[in-house]
Design an enzyme around this catalytic site. Structure first.
Site, short mmCIF file in Angstrom:
data_model
loop_
_atom_site.label_atom_id
_atom_site.label_comp_id
_atom_site.label_asym_id
_atom_site.label_seq_id
_atom_site.Cartn_x
_atom_site.Cartn_y
_atom_site.Cartn_z
N HIS A 160 9.67 -37.87 -23.77
CA HIS A 160 8.34 -37.61 -24.35
C HIS A 160 8.53 -36.61 -25.49
CE1 HIS A 160 3.88 -37.17 -23.75
NE2 HIS A 160 4.13 -36.12 -24.48
N HIS B 276 5.01 -27.41 -19.16
CA HIS B 276 5.54 -26.59 -20.24
C HIS B 276 4.86 -25.23 -20.32
CE1 HIS B 276 2.20 -28.93 -21.95
NE2 HIS B 276 2.08 -28.06 -22.93
N GLU C 289 -2.83 -23.17 -27.12
CA GLU C 289 -3.38 -24.52 -27.22
C GLU C 289 -4.82 -24.58 -26.72
OE1 GLU C 289 -0.89 -27.00 -24.84
OE2 GLU C 289 0.94 -26.41 -25.86
N HIS D 32 -4.94 -23.17 -22.96
CA HIS D 32 -3.66 -22.75 -22.40
C HIS D 32 -3.00 -21.86 -23.44
CE1 HIS D 32 -4.31 -26.82 -20.39
NE2 HIS D 32 -4.51 -25.91 -19.46
N HIS E 72 1.31 -25.11 -17.86
CA HIS E 72 0.40 -26.23 -17.60
C HIS E 72 1.15 -27.55 -17.74
CE1 HIS E 72 0.29 -25.42 -21.89
NE2 HIS E 72 -0.13 -26.64 -22.10
FE LIG Z 1 0.21 -28.01 -23.70
#
Ligand SMILES: [Fe+2]
Length: 433
Positions: A289, A332, A338, A362, A368
């Protein structure tokens, strides 16, 4: 009310455009002749320093019926729930934060009066971002607005906006965005009666398109898909208010004429819109990803290369084909902070609780990722090519910690049990070792 299909746009990003609503209004070969045609006034509008490098320089020459200086003194305007960075009214917790959508107001409320700050960072006037939401049910009447503190990236989630600006008229619907430069005066009509959405107020450098690097000369957001309005003006006298956000405060002054009286303009600083469905999404065709930076639409860069004041990132409909890969976003913890919103559909890391019109935050180093149920499903999914349909999440990402406002922390829309979606992540190791 103007129909969207009646509007004309100028296509391109960062171009110097010229447009006139009355033929012959635009001077040719110079910017400020001794007399402008039709008795218009010339006014230069700069959203970068005069001496900014040519490729980043943003300025526009307006040819208008009266110069902007024809206004009264300002007086305070109700601050409401509008805030600016730094947020000092409450301490910022490192918690996982998430909110339900803001409800529609019950009283008549226009776009400006409906602005609510959920978080802000940096310091207004220096660098940083304000994150606001709006939920309005009335067009702005005899009222105009400009923001001296930053450019406004508007992300509609419900209901279209018809933006009458100094530079012309823009129509944006959910799935589209617009950017209004710092200082541009505008009023907002609501063609659908109500409207709700998100705003990033960018105190930093004007947003630009990210570099493409090895991707080459096409892809991501392509320049040709950005649209600026053609000149359109109002020549009307009356009793009008001009509301202004300046240095974190809200002010208002009186005008005896519409400030949207620009008959012609030429320049590089103007509002623009973009249809997010035009984003040419890049992603893996092998495994793993990639970082979400591949979905960056616009970026406000800082003096520290690769570290944005604000990145606007989207998660559009797309094919997922990665082999032997946990396909949702990984767990992560990041340096960058974010703020996320959802325009429509379902976001692939969160199938529950993150609703269209809602939001999550976050911050720096706050962990999260997928909720437990998504982890379970994605770890066991049959990895056929799969298309994610009818979804559009976005992220405002910043180098600075987003400090939530007192309203955001204490609002009934805050999901105080959000962290519980991670509480049943199992210890598989003990079963499998
Ligand atoms: Fe994130």
């Amino acid at each position: 009310m103007i129909r969207p299909d009646e509007l004309q746009y100028l296509n391109g990003f960062g171009n110097e455009f010229e447009t006139e609503a009355k033929e012959g209004a635009l001077p040719i070969g110079q910017f400020n002749p001794q007399k402008v045609a039709f008795g218009l006034y010339a006014e230069q509008f700069s959203t970068t320093a005069f001496t900014m490098a040519r490729d980043k320089n943003r300025r526009t020459w307006f040819y208008r019926i009266r110069p902007s200086a024809a206004q009264s003194d300002y007086r305070p305007f109700p601050q409401g729930l509008m805030r600016s960075g730094p947020i000092t009214e409450v301490p910022s917790p490192p918690n996982l934060l998430r909110w339900d959508p803001l409800p529609m107001p019950e009283e008549p409320t226009d776009f400006v009066s409906s602005l609510v700050t959920l978080a802000a960072n940096g310091s207004v006037g220096v660098q940083g971002v304000g994150v606001h939401v709006y939920a309005a049910n009335q067009s702005m009447q005899n009222r105009y607005f400009y923001n001296a503190d930053g450019e406004l990236l508007i992300v509609p989630q419900q209901g279209a906006l018809l933006l009458h600006t100094e530079s012309g008229i823009l129509h944006i619907a959910p799935g589209e965005i617009c950017v209004i430069p710092r200082g541009i005066k505008f009023r907002v009509d609501l063609p659908d009666g109500t409207a709700r959405g998100y705003i990033a107020e960018n105190y930093g450098a004007p947003m630009i398109l990210p570099e493409r690097g090895p991707v080459g000369s096409n892809g991501f957001a392509n320049e040709r898909d950005f649209q600026a309005p053609v000149a359109a003006y109002e020549d009307i006298d009356g009793d009008f208010e001009l509301v202004c956000k300046f240095n974190g405060g809200m002010f208002v002054c009186d005008l005896d004429h519409s400030p949207l009286d620009v008959v012609a303009w030429v320049g590089t600083s103007y509002p623009y819109k973009y249809d997010l469905s035009r984003f040419n999404t890049m992603n893996t065709v092998s495994f793993d990803h990639p970082d979400p930076s591949i979905f960056t639409v616009l970026t406000s860069q800082t003096d520290t290369e690769g570290t944005a004041n604000l990145d606007f990132v989207i998660f559009p409909p797309r094919w997922m084909v990665a082999e032997n890969t946990f396909r949702p976003p990984w767990y992560h913890r990041n340096l960058m902070s974010e703020f996320m919103g959802l325009i429509e559909g379902v976001y692939d890391a969160k199938e529950h609780g993150f609703m269209p019109g809602g939001a999550s935050l976050h911050n720096c180093m706050t962990p999260h990722g997928p909720e437990a149920v998504v982890f379970e499903q994605a770890s066991n999914a049959d990895l056929k090519p799969q298309r994610y349909e009818d979804t559009m999440a976005f992220m405002f990402e910043s180098r600075f910690i987003f400090e939530p406002t007192e309203f955001a922390l204490q609002s009934t829309t805050r999901q105080r049990e959000y962290h519980a979606c991670y509480s049943n992540l199992k210890n598989y190791f003990r079963e499998q070792k």
